[in-house]
Design a protein around this motif. Structure first.
Motif, PDB file in Angstrom:
ATOM      1  N   UNK A  30       0.830  -1.199   0.000  1.00  0.00           N
ATOM      2  CA  UNK A  30       0.000   0.000   0.000  1.00  0.00           C
ATOM      3  C   UNK A  30       0.864   1.248   0.000  1.00  0.00           C
ATOM      4  N   UNK A  31       0.569   2.162  -0.946  1.00  0.00           N
ATOM      5  CA  UNK A  31       1.256   3.451  -1.007  1.00  0.00           C
ATOM      6  C   UNK A  31       0.209   4.546  -1.097  1.00  0.00           C
ATOM      7  N   UNK A  32       0.231   5.451  -0.119  1.00  0.00           N
ATOM      8  CA  UNK A  32      -0.711   6.566  -0.063  1.00  0.00           C
ATOM      9  C   UNK A  32       0.059   7.868   0.066  1.00  0.00           C
ATOM     10  N   UNK A  71       8.939  -0.335  -9.319  1.00  0.00           N
ATOM     11  CA  UNK A  71       8.837  -1.787  -9.404  1.00  0.00           C
ATOM     12  C   UNK A  71       8.256  -2.276  -8.079  1.00  0.00           C
ATOM     13  N   UNK A  72       6.948  -2.473  -8.088  1.00  0.00           N
ATOM     14  CA  UNK A  72       6.214  -2.864  -6.882  1.00  0.00           C
ATOM     15  C   UNK A  72       5.294  -4.030  -7.238  1.00  0.00           C
ATOM     16  N   UNK A  73       5.838  -5.222  -7.349  1.00  0.00           N
ATOM     17  CA  UNK A  73       5.048  -6.369  -7.822  1.00  0.00           C
ATOM     18  C   UNK A  73       3.901  -6.770  -6.909  1.00  0.00           C
ATOM     19  N   UNK A  74       3.966  -6.394  -5.639  1.00  0.00           N
ATOM     20  CA  UNK A  74       2.921  -6.785  -4.695  1.00  0.00           C
ATOM     21  C   UNK A  74       2.044  -5.620  -4.244  1.00  0.00           C
ATOM     22  N   UNK A  75       2.164  -4.494  -4.948  1.00  0.00           N
ATOM     23  CA  UNK A  75       1.343  -3.341  -4.574  1.00  0.00           C
ATOM     24  C   UNK A  75      -0.133  -3.638  -4.832  1.00  0.00           C
ATOM     25  N   UNK A  76      -0.928  -3.551  -3.777  1.00  0.00           N
ATOM     26  CA  UNK A  76      -2.359  -3.806  -3.880  1.00  0.00           C
ATOM     27  C   UNK A  76      -3.180  -2.517  -3.860  1.00  0.00           C
ATOM     28  N   UNK A  77      -2.651  -1.498  -3.178  1.00  0.00           N
ATOM     29  CA  UNK A  77      -3.399  -0.247  -3.035  1.00  0.00           C
ATOM     30  C   UNK A  77      -2.520   0.939  -3.396  1.00  0.00           C
ATOM     31  N   UNK A  87      -6.849  -1.850  -5.539  1.00  0.00           N
ATOM     32  CA  UNK A  87      -7.453  -0.596  -5.076  1.00  0.00           C
ATOM     33  C   UNK A  87      -6.726   0.557  -5.763  1.00  0.00           C
ATOM     34  N   UNK A  88      -7.470   1.315  -6.555  1.00  0.00           N
ATOM     35  CA  UNK A  88      -6.889   2.474  -7.227  1.00  0.00           C
ATOM     36  C   UNK A  88      -7.624   3.724  -6.811  1.00  0.00           C
ATOM     37  N   UNK A  89      -6.881   4.673  -6.237  1.00  0.00           N
ATOM     38  CA  UNK A  89      -7.450   5.943  -5.829  1.00  0.00           C
ATOM     39  C   UNK A  89      -6.754   7.105  -6.523  1.00  0.00           C
ATOM     40  N   UNK A  90      -7.466   7.775  -7.399  1.00  0.00           N
ATOM     41  CA  UNK A  90      -6.988   9.015  -8.026  1.00  0.00           C
ATOM     42  C   UNK A  90      -7.971  10.082  -7.561  1.00  0.00           C
ATOM     43  N   UNK A  91      -7.588  10.828  -6.553  1.00  0.00           N
ATOM     44  CA  UNK A  91      -8.552  11.606  -5.777  1.00  0.00           C
ATOM     45  C   UNK A  91      -8.145  13.064  -5.625  1.00  0.00           C
ATOM     46  N   UNK A 113     -10.695  -4.032  -7.780  1.00  0.00           N
ATOM     47  CA  UNK A 113     -12.001  -4.291  -7.179  1.00  0.00           C
ATOM     48  C   UNK A 113     -12.556  -3.058  -6.480  1.00  0.00           C
ATOM     49  N   UNK A 114     -11.685  -2.081  -6.174  1.00  0.00           N
ATOM     50  CA  UNK A 114     -12.114  -0.852  -5.515  1.00  0.00           C
ATOM     51  C   UNK A 114     -11.621   0.350  -6.302  1.00  0.00           C
ATOM     52  N   UNK A 115     -12.554   1.253  -6.628  1.00  0.00           N
ATOM     53  CA  UNK A 115     -12.244   2.467  -7.383  1.00  0.00           C
ATOM     54  C   UNK A 115     -12.560   3.674  -6.516  1.00  0.00           C
ATOM     55  N   UNK A 116     -11.543   4.483  -6.257  1.00  0.00           N
ATOM     56  CA  UNK A 116     -11.672   5.651  -5.379  1.00  0.00           C
ATOM     57  C   UNK A 116     -11.455   6.924  -6.195  1.00  0.00           C
TER      58      UNK A 116
END
Length: 298
Positions: free
Chosen positions: A138-140, A158-164, A197-201, A223-226
């Motif tokens: 997760x990167x916020x 290069x973040x192969x396991x980035x989920x959020x 999870x993709x958040x472009x906010x 699965x989640x759009x922010x």
């Protein structure tokens, strides 16, 4: 000042979180970012923690948090159990988000291979460097304006396991020096195979960015759009109504803080997914024009 947070559930386990910060009195007594690292290292509770929350370090509008980043990297063995870090968790009474002076995170990626969750607040002098990390999930980035240079660093990551991935885009007056094409390039050039999870906010061009996101390669993966905290109007809402029924993978849509009409909200609520439509805003009028604001700017 050290603040102990309540234990929180994380990945099914109870992990302890602790906030470290300097308040005004601490700063007046000579405390700063460098001494805050020393406080953390000398804290007997450090070995039991899972998450570090770094609040104010003193004169954040003028002094960088770089000594904290460097101190963690230089003492990586003492932080090898930490899986979550939040740099800059402070409210506007401590420092406005647009004033927070950040730092260069280049050294953190190799120093903390176990890190799973990184949150950064503030974008002044922010640099992520060359991002290569096997375990980050997760990167916020929370800010009033995200610079193109940082966006390009993320695009090359290069973040192969980035989920959020959650980015506050912000506005030009406070650091965003790009446009819709900047975000289009980010989504086209990046490679995050595990992203769900993709958040472009938090944008004043949220309708345009909605179109960009809906056309991106990730839209059939997540699965989640922010798309929250921005200037989303019925123009963007119409795009969502047209596209989302074709996307059975999307389970959650978050558009809280928006400028949608009541009629558009009713239509979006009919979608067979979870939709967050909280915080309906009204545009303000000035000189005969309507103005739509992002939630977090200054």
């Amino acid at each position: 000042m050290l603040g102990l947070e309540k234990a929180a559930a994380a990945n099914g386990k109870m992990g302890k979180s602790k906030t470290y910060c300097n308040d005004y009195e601490d700063y007046e007594e000579g405390k700063n970012a460098k001494t805050l690292v020393e406080d953390i290292l000398n804290d007997p509770e450090l070995p039991q923690l899972e998450e570090l929350i770094i609040g104010g370090w003193g004169e954040e509008f003028d002094e960088s948090c770089q000594p904290i980043i460097d101190g963690i990297a230089e003492n990586a063995d003492k932080f090898s159990h930490i899986t979550k870090i939040f740099f800059g968790d402070m409210d506007y009474e401590t420092c406005e988000v647009s004033w927070i002076t950040q730092g260069d995170y280049s050294s953190l990626w190799k120093a903390m291979p176990q890190l799973k969750d990184l949150t950064i607040k503030g974008s002044n002098d922010l640099s992520l460097g060359v991002i290569e990390h096997e375990n980050l999930e997760s990167l916020t980035i929370i800010c009033g304006g995200l610079g193109k240079d940082v966006i390009e660093e993320i695009a090359k990551a290069k973040l192969p396991n980035l989920k959020k991935l959650l980015l506050y885009i912000g506005i030009e007056d406070y650091g965003f020096d790009g446009n819709a094409d900047t975000i289009r390039a980010l989504l086209a050039d990046s490679d995050f195979p595990s992203l769900i999870y993709l958040g472009i906010t938090d944008s004043e061009i949220q309708d345009e960015l909605t179109e960009v996101v809906l056309e991106s390669k990730y839209i059939r993966q997540i699965t989640a759009l922010d798309l929250s905290n921005g200037s989303l109007t019925d123009k963007g809402g119409k795009l969502l109504l047209e596209k989302l029924p074709e996307l059975p993978n999307i389970e959650i849509l978050d558009v809280h803080h928006h400028y949608l009409s009541n009629e558009m909200m009713e239509e979006l609520q009919k979608l067979s997914i979870t939709v967050n439509l909280a915080e309906q805003e009204k545009p303000y009028e000035w000189n005969g024009e309507r103005w739509y604001s992002a939630m977090l700017t200054e």
